[in-house]
Design a protein around this motif. Sequence first.
Motif, PDB file in Angstrom:
ATOM      1  N   UNK A  98      37.094  43.213  34.777  1.00 32.88           N
ATOM      2  CA  UNK A  98      36.436  42.211  34.021  1.00 32.88           C
ATOM      3  C   UNK A  98      36.893  40.858  34.936  1.00 32.88           C
ATOM      4  N   UNK A  99      35.927  40.199  35.440  1.00 37.05           N
ATOM      5  CA  UNK A  99      36.313  38.954  36.176  1.00 37.05           C
ATOM      6  C   UNK A  99      36.823  37.826  35.286  1.00 37.05           C
ATOM      7  N   UNK A 100      37.887  37.551  35.899  1.00 35.14           N
ATOM      8  CA  UNK A 100      38.850  36.547  35.112  1.00 35.14           C
ATOM      9  C   UNK A 100      38.737  35.054  36.071  1.00 35.14           C
ATOM     10  N   UNK A 101      37.964  34.494  35.458  1.00 33.17           N
ATOM     11  CA  UNK A 101      37.563  33.033  36.098  1.00 33.17           C
ATOM     12  C   UNK A 101      37.932  32.030  35.273  1.00 33.17           C
ATOM     13  N   UNK A 102      38.984  32.028  34.537  1.00 32.77           N
ATOM     14  CA  UNK A 102      39.496  30.915  33.610  1.00 32.77           C
ATOM     15  C   UNK A 102      38.660  30.875  32.484  1.00 32.77           C
ATOM     16  N   UNK A 103      37.650  31.466  32.197  1.00 34.85           N
ATOM     17  CA  UNK A 103      36.997  31.197  31.066  1.00 34.85           C
ATOM     18  C   UNK A 103      36.282  32.359  30.507  1.00 34.85           C
ATOM     19  N   UNK A 104      36.059  32.466  29.419  1.00 37.93           N
ATOM     20  CA  UNK A 104      35.363  33.782  28.867  1.00 37.93           C
ATOM     21  C   UNK A 104      36.414  34.634  27.939  1.00 37.93           C
ATOM     22  N   UNK A 105      35.786  35.240  27.199  1.00 41.69           N
ATOM     23  CA  UNK A 105      36.537  36.069  26.088  1.00 41.69           C
ATOM     24  C   UNK A 105      37.153  37.595  26.698  1.00 41.69           C
ATOM     25  N   UNK A 106      37.826  37.353  27.741  1.00 39.66           N
ATOM     26  CA  UNK A 106      38.117  38.610  28.548  1.00 39.66           C
ATOM     27  C   UNK A 106      38.797  39.696  27.777  1.00 39.66           C
ATOM     28  N   UNK A 107      39.840  39.311  26.963  1.00 41.08           N
ATOM     29  CA  UNK A 107      40.434  40.165  26.111  1.00 41.08           C
ATOM     30  C   UNK A 107      39.461  41.085  25.296  1.00 41.08           C
ATOM     31  N   UNK A 108      38.498  40.344  24.925  1.00 42.02           N
ATOM     32  CA  UNK A 108      37.529  40.722  23.785  1.00 42.02           C
ATOM     33  C   UNK A 108      36.654  42.017  24.589  1.00 42.02           C
ATOM     34  N   UNK A 109      36.208  41.742  25.665  1.00 40.18           N
ATOM     35  CA  UNK A 109      35.507  42.792  26.672  1.00 40.18           C
ATOM     36  C   UNK A 109      36.421  43.756  26.851  1.00 40.18           C
ATOM     37  N   UNK A 110      37.633  43.565  27.071  1.00 38.28           N
ATOM     38  CA  UNK A 110      38.811  44.634  27.697  1.00 38.28           C
ATOM     39  C   UNK A 110      39.194  45.562  26.260  1.00 38.28           C
ATOM     40  N   UNK A 131      37.401  54.357  25.955  1.00 37.39           N
ATOM     41  CA  UNK A 131      38.264  55.139  26.697  1.00 37.39           C
ATOM     42  C   UNK A 131      38.173  55.015  28.255  1.00 37.39           C
ATOM     43  N   UNK A 132      37.722  53.943  28.875  1.00 33.90           N
ATOM     44  CA  UNK A 132      37.685  53.607  30.191  1.00 33.90           C
ATOM     45  C   UNK A 132      38.786  52.734  30.563  1.00 33.90           C
ATOM     46  N   UNK A 133      39.405  52.944  31.547  1.00 32.78           N
ATOM     47  CA  UNK A 133      40.308  51.848  32.306  1.00 32.78           C
ATOM     48  C   UNK A 133      39.591  50.747  32.592  1.00 32.78           C
ATOM     49  N   UNK A 134      40.315  49.591  32.433  1.00 36.94           N
ATOM     50  CA  UNK A 134      39.787  48.103  33.006  1.00 36.94           C
ATOM     51  C   UNK A 134      40.913  47.474  33.342  1.00 36.94           C
ATOM     52  N   UNK A 135      40.466  46.293  34.180  1.00 37.91           N
ATOM     53  CA  UNK A 135      41.699  45.449  34.402  1.00 37.91           C
ATOM     54  C   UNK A 135      40.928  44.128  34.503  1.00 37.91           C
ATOM     55  N   UNK A 136      41.654  42.873  33.970  1.00 37.41           N
ATOM     56  CA  UNK A 136      41.103  41.625  34.047  1.00 37.41           C
ATOM     57  C   UNK A 136      41.782  40.947  35.245  1.00 37.41           C
ATOM     58  N   UNK A 137      40.928  40.708  36.221  1.00 36.12           N
ATOM     59  CA  UNK A 137      41.119  40.189  37.555  1.00 36.12           C
ATOM     60  C   UNK A 137      40.342  39.192  38.426  1.00 36.12           C
ATOM     61  N   UNK A 138      40.540  38.443  39.237  1.00 32.08           N
ATOM     62  CA  UNK A 138      39.932  37.616  39.934  1.00 32.08           C
ATOM     63  C   UNK A 138      40.201  37.993  41.661  1.00 32.08           C
TER      64      UNK A 138
END
Lengths: 289, 219
Positions: free
Chosen positions: B7-19, B26-33
């Motif tokens: 999940x692309x972390x570009x300073x905006x966006x509800x990243x945690x909700x998508x996570x 049941x799929x691995x994710x990471x929030x990163x740029x």
Amino acid sequence: MLKTRIVGVLIIKNGIVVQSLQFNRYLPVGRVAIAVEYLNRWGIDDIVLLDMDATPQGRSPNFEKIREYSRFCQVPLTVGGGVRSVKDMENLLHAGADRIALNASAIANPQLISEGARLFGKQCMVISIDVRRKTDGNYEVFSHSGTRPTGQSPEILARQLENLGAGEILLTSIDNDGMKQGFDLELVSRVAEAVDIPLVACGGAGHPGHLLEVCKLGVSGVAAGNFYHYTEHSVIVAKSYLHAAGINVRLDSFVTYDDCHFDSDGRVARISDETLEKLRFKAVPEEVI
Amino acid sequence: MKPRICIIDYGMGNTQSVGNAIQYLGVDYLISSRKEDILTSTALILPGVGAFAAAMDNLHRLELVDLLTDVVVGRGKPFLGICLGMQLLAKDSVELGLHSGLGWIEGHVIAFEPSHEVRIPHVGWNNCHIRKQEPLFRNLAEDAHFYFDHSFHLSCPHELVSATFDYGGHFVASVQKDNIFATQFHPEKSQRHGLRLLRNFLNFAASAPANTERENEPC
């Protein structure tokens, strides 16, 4: 077409959900994460979390807690209380919020709305306005959980906030809050006419019929807090009632809304023994996605 | 290869909700740029709660524009843009002045016409009219409802549109082009229907050519 939203408001005080009565008495309800998860399972359309302690304590929102609360929330989550800067907003969005609610900070510092809208878009900015009816019949906006008069009329303030970049107004009547006697319909229709952005009305629901009255005023959503905590099958009953009255509400895919009958209190009427006997043998498996 | 979603972390966006939604499935994710995370993940999700100009500024500042274009358009990594993440794919947007976007699809982001019939922003649950069921809308009713929250909308060529919604006119609800998918609504916040859509995307990603070690055909 767009559906009228059924919004659940959770007032948080001392870390738990409370029932609020006219913003001056608070009764404990329970844990926040559980309330969020249950509202979500019951098919609520939108959840608003308001932390009553943050502003009086002069602190930012508790981001770690929001992360915990949002974990099982699969509907939009609006978070408010203690948001004082765009950094707070960014941190909230990273903690599981989808939209930001502003109250005291927006009234004290309207630039915060414009700044938030510039970075996160106006659709993210929800402004919560708490209103009391004055003795002369007019209305006045109060801030800081209803303790500070601002001298502003809700219609004028709402329009100003819209021009500054607000994307939605959450309008609460302090007088009707927790009284279960219905919404302040005059207040709602005044503000609904004043603004072109979505309006969500809150304060006073005690019967699904109250939700119906306010739906007819052209609002985008109807909100309630206590009503959902203290009524059986509350969200489903509310939607079923509105659906039967012809309001376009979101019907969840696995609940049957059509067969509800209501008694005079707006509660689901008892189903006949014969029907219940048949139901006993009907298994409804939960969908695995 | 075990699927992992970046999940692309570009300073905006509800990243945690998508996570949260990806985790629920049941799929691995990471929030990163970070570049290596973007290169090694099986699929990318570009979430979006934000204004167009600020989002593009952040993508440029984090040096993600060329990287993402190379990985997604060049190498065919499965990509899902959500809300603003869809609008960013367009050539340009008129939100708070004219700004250019990623330009991966022929399209422009424009404002809703002011009207007395509907309130803007468009916030809430609305039905979609699905035009292309496969692969994103598999197992979903033709008029499935999703949660929308936006003040601007994408205008793009007919053949890219996979679903539309009705809000005082017909507008683009989702687009698809090869490995690129995008939705104007928020599947991570649309309960059952949204989760099914995300599951369809994850299934697509797991079987995508870019993830089965074959070189993708040029677009």
